[in-house]
Design an enzyme around this catalytic site. Structure first.
Site, PDB file in Angstrom:
ATOM      1  N   HIS A 139     -58.904  -9.366  84.518  1.00  0.00           N
ATOM      2  CA  HIS A 139     -57.511  -9.514  84.953  1.00  0.00           C
ATOM      3  C   HIS A 139     -56.997  -8.117  85.321  1.00  0.00           C
ATOM      4  O   HIS A 139     -57.458  -7.120  84.761  1.00  0.00           O
ATOM      5  CB  HIS A 139     -56.719 -10.085  83.769  1.00  0.00           C
ATOM      6  CG  HIS A 139     -55.296 -10.433  84.055  1.00  0.00           C
ATOM      7  ND1 HIS A 139     -54.286  -9.497  84.124  1.00  0.00           N
ATOM      8  CD2 HIS A 139     -54.691 -11.631  84.266  1.00  0.00           C
ATOM      9  CE1 HIS A 139     -53.127 -10.109  84.367  1.00  0.00           C
ATOM     10  NE2 HIS A 139     -53.350 -11.404  84.461  1.00  0.00           N
ATOM     11  N   ASP A 216     -59.992  -8.157  75.718  1.00  0.00           N
ATOM     12  CA  ASP A 216     -58.767  -8.799  76.190  1.00  0.00           C
ATOM     13  C   ASP A 216     -58.841 -10.268  75.758  1.00  0.00           C
ATOM     14  O   ASP A 216     -59.589 -11.058  76.317  1.00  0.00           O
ATOM     15  CB  ASP A 216     -58.714  -8.641  77.721  1.00  0.00           C
ATOM     16  CG  ASP A 216     -57.651  -9.516  78.375  1.00  0.00           C
ATOM     17  OD1 ASP A 216     -57.034 -10.347  77.680  1.00  0.00           O
ATOM     18  OD2 ASP A 216     -57.459  -9.367  79.600  1.00  0.00           O
ATOM     19  N   GLN A 219     -56.770 -15.113  76.921  1.00  0.00           N
ATOM     20  CA  GLN A 219     -57.116 -16.522  77.148  1.00  0.00           C
ATOM     21  C   GLN A 219     -57.949 -17.130  76.029  1.00  0.00           C
ATOM     22  O   GLN A 219     -58.023 -18.355  75.915  1.00  0.00           O
ATOM     23  CB  GLN A 219     -57.868 -16.677  78.485  1.00  0.00           C
ATOM     24  CG  GLN A 219     -57.059 -16.313  79.703  1.00  0.00           C
ATOM     25  CD  GLN A 219     -55.826 -17.200  79.891  1.00  0.00           C
ATOM     26  OE1 GLN A 219     -55.709 -18.290  79.322  1.00  0.00           O
ATOM     27  NE2 GLN A 219     -54.880 -16.726  80.693  1.00  0.00           N
ATOM     28  N   LYS A 242     -49.118 -17.140  75.418  1.00  0.00           N
ATOM     29  CA  LYS A 242     -50.297 -17.972  75.725  1.00  0.00           C
ATOM     30  C   LYS A 242     -50.787 -18.708  74.475  1.00  0.00           C
ATOM     31  O   LYS A 242     -51.638 -19.585  74.562  1.00  0.00           O
ATOM     32  CB  LYS A 242     -51.402 -17.113  76.326  1.00  0.00           C
ATOM     33  CG  LYS A 242     -50.961 -16.488  77.666  1.00  0.00           C
ATOM     34  CD  LYS A 242     -52.112 -15.942  78.436  1.00  0.00           C
ATOM     35  CE  LYS A 242     -51.690 -14.923  79.474  1.00  0.00           C
ATOM     36  NZ  LYS A 242     -51.193 -15.519  80.717  1.00  0.00           N
ATOM     37  N   CYS A 380     -54.016 -12.857  89.435  1.00  0.00           N
ATOM     38  CA  CYS A 380     -54.082 -11.459  88.956  1.00  0.00           C
ATOM     39  C   CYS A 380     -55.518 -11.019  88.737  1.00  0.00           C
ATOM     40  O   CYS A 380     -55.820 -10.280  87.769  1.00  0.00           O
ATOM     41  CB  CYS A 380     -53.270 -11.259  87.678  1.00  0.00           C
ATOM     42  SG  CYS A 380     -51.526 -11.469  87.939  1.00  0.00           S
TER      43      CYS A 380
HETATM   44  C1  LIG Z   1     -57.263 -12.637  80.864  1.00  0.00           C
HETATM   45  C2  LIG Z   1     -55.867 -12.100  80.884  1.00  0.00           C
HETATM   46  N1  LIG Z   1     -55.642 -10.845  80.533  1.00  0.00           N
HETATM   47  C3  LIG Z   1     -54.402 -10.319  80.517  1.00  0.00           C
HETATM   48  C4  LIG Z   1     -53.312 -11.065  80.886  1.00  0.00           C
HETATM   49  C5  LIG Z   1     -51.962 -10.438  80.846  1.00  0.00           C
HETATM   50  O1  LIG Z   1     -51.175 -11.047  79.885  1.00  0.00           O
HETATM   51  P1  LIG Z   1     -49.625 -10.740  79.752  1.00  0.00           P
HETATM   52  O2  LIG Z   1     -49.058 -10.901  81.125  1.00  0.00           O
HETATM   53  O3  LIG Z   1     -49.145 -11.771  78.797  1.00  0.00           O
HETATM   54  O4  LIG Z   1     -49.500  -9.355  79.243  1.00  0.00           O
HETATM   55  C6  LIG Z   1     -53.492 -12.384  81.283  1.00  0.00           C
HETATM   56  C7  LIG Z   1     -52.364 -13.202  81.746  1.00  0.00           C
HETATM   57  O5  LIG Z   1     -52.510 -14.102  82.536  1.00  0.00           O
HETATM   58  C8  LIG Z   1     -54.809 -12.924  81.266  1.00  0.00           C
HETATM   59  O6  LIG Z   1     -55.046 -14.182  81.626  1.00  0.00           O
END
Ligand SMILES: Cc1ncc(COP(=O)(O)O)c(C=O)c1O
Length: 422
Positions: A139, A216, A219, A242, A380
């Protein structure tokens, strides 16, 4: 996961009984509405999840009864607010099986968690010529903070490739590791493809080169049993919104030894032990990283969300979502002209697809008219789109309240898209 922790979760499952998705849906008021005259089918859970009543009520109760600033007050409201706030920290610790609650730092979410690590650990430990290794399925939140660090330090960003199924090519990843590798940052579960990465193996490989490992978990945390001690990652990032908690709150896990050696992220109130104009002594963990008045209400809401997930049982949720995803995959791949993007053997939560000669934005708009919420775009993860040579996908992503009937509605909706557009 330790045997004791496994037993703990098993006991919870035994207590709760079989997974009754219809009953669970009653906990989510937002699901019971019509969109364009059709029952809402919410399949955008990878973007954000809906909130159970337990979370909504926890926030309301806080503002109705307990609202006060935390840590600094001796009055009853402040003590109540502090107690609920800190209770969430213990809940978060248990959710990911951290060794101590002081290894949990509250912040806005995964993005802020990764930026914190890049700006504190990264700035202190990465120098010119050092390397940061990520994967081709990250991401943007797990790409851009490392690029910023690279620019500042003259470091290198190395990207491990993925195969046509969207799986990390582990041998290629391993080849990128070496004496210069300082940080390895990988997603546990890809939001664009649904791929589950072998994070335990990745951590072992990275540690053999003395690199630290950030995972990270945006998900994975909502749909998989996470055990940071078993995985042996050094940092793990989670977004509250999430995991059925409010937006604007999340947490970073870090190993005590690393967190203690890291400089603070921001300066201000609460992160100090003492201040004079000559010198400031920083607070102990985790407060060193929580400057200023935090997001108290939503932290308490996140505590209620974690309690809710734990009561249902993450293993049960994992099993339920696996069934819905397997059913969706089977049904969607039967539709002529539809291709699934991301077909990893180890996969969860996410079904990305394209339809021949139809732009994903048209898919999203027509599905919305059928009451079905999916996400369309690059999610993203623009490098993932580039890897597959497509501008965008439509993505159905599942949550603990989705059903096979909703998958049937999605399949009918895709039929409608094809009928309208061809
Ligand atoms: C795999 C992953 N990493 C990071 C993020 C970023 O999360 P946040 O926008 O809640 O900080 C997301 C959000 O869609 C994600 O799916």
């Amino acid at each position: 996961m330790s045997t004791a922790a496994k037993m703990d979760r098993r006991t919870i499952i035994d207590k709760v009984g079989p997974y009754d998705v219809q009953k669970i849906r009653e906990d989510f008021p937002i699901l019971h509405q019509q969109v364009h005259g059709k029952p809402l089918v919410y399949l955008d859970n990878a973007a954000t999840t809906q909130k159970p009543l337990a979370v909504i009520e926890a926030i309301e109760n806080y503002y109705r009864r307990d609202n006060a600033n935390i840590h600094r007050g001796v009055h009853t409201l402040s003590e109540r607010a502090t107690e609920s706030y800190e209770k969430t920290r213990v809940a978060a610790q248990k959710l990911i099986n951290a060794a101590s609650s002081s290894e949990i730092i509250f912040l806005r979410g995964t993005t802020e968690a990764i930026n914190l690590v890049a700006q504190t650990y990264g700035r202190k430990n990465v120098s010119a010529g050092d390397e940061i290794v990520i994967t081709a399925m990250e991401h943007h939140s797990n790409i851009v903070p490392w690029q910023m660090l690279r620019e500042e330090k003259g470091a290198k960003l190395r990207v491990a490739p993925i195969n046509d199924r969207g799986e990390l090519i582990l041998e290629e990843f391993e080849k990128l590791l070496g004496a210069k590798t300082k940080i390895v940052a990988v997603g546990h579960l890809s939001n664009a493809l649904g791929t589950i990465n072998p994070v335990k193996q990745i951590a072992r490989m990275a540690h053999a080169h003395n690199a630290v490992v950030l995972v990270d978990g945006a998900q994975a945390a909502p749909r998989m049993v996470v055990d940071v001690q078993d995985m042996d990652c050094d940092f793990y990032a989670v977004s509250g919104h999430k995991i059925y908690a409010p937006t604007g709150i999340g947490f970073l896990y870090g190993k005590t030894k690393l967190l203690e050696a890291m400089p603070p992220y921001q300066g201000g109130g609460d992160m100090i032990a003492s201040v004079t104009f000559d010198k400031t002594i920083y607070n102990r963990l985790p407060y060193k990283f929580e400057a200023g008045t935090p997001n108290i209400a939503d932290t308490i809401g996140m505590g209620a969300a974690i309690e809710y997930l734990t009561r249902l049982g993450i293993e049960q949720i994992e099993r339920h979502e696996a069934d819905v995803l397997a059913y969706a995959t089977e049904q969607v791949q039967k539709i002529p002209g539809v291709s699934i993007v991301g077909t990893a053997q180890e996969k969860a939560g996410v079904l990305s697809f394209v339809i021949e000669n139809i732009h994903p934005h048209d898919i999203g708009t027509i599905l919305d008219h059928e009451g079905i919420a999916v996400r369309t775009g690059h999610h993203c993860a623009q490098p993932v789109m580039q890897r597959f040579g497509i501008p965008a996908t439509a993505r159905a992503s599942f949550g603990l309240y989705n059903t096979r009937e909703e998958v049937d509605a999605l399949v009918r909706g895709i039929g409608k898209v094809i009928e309208v557009m061809q």
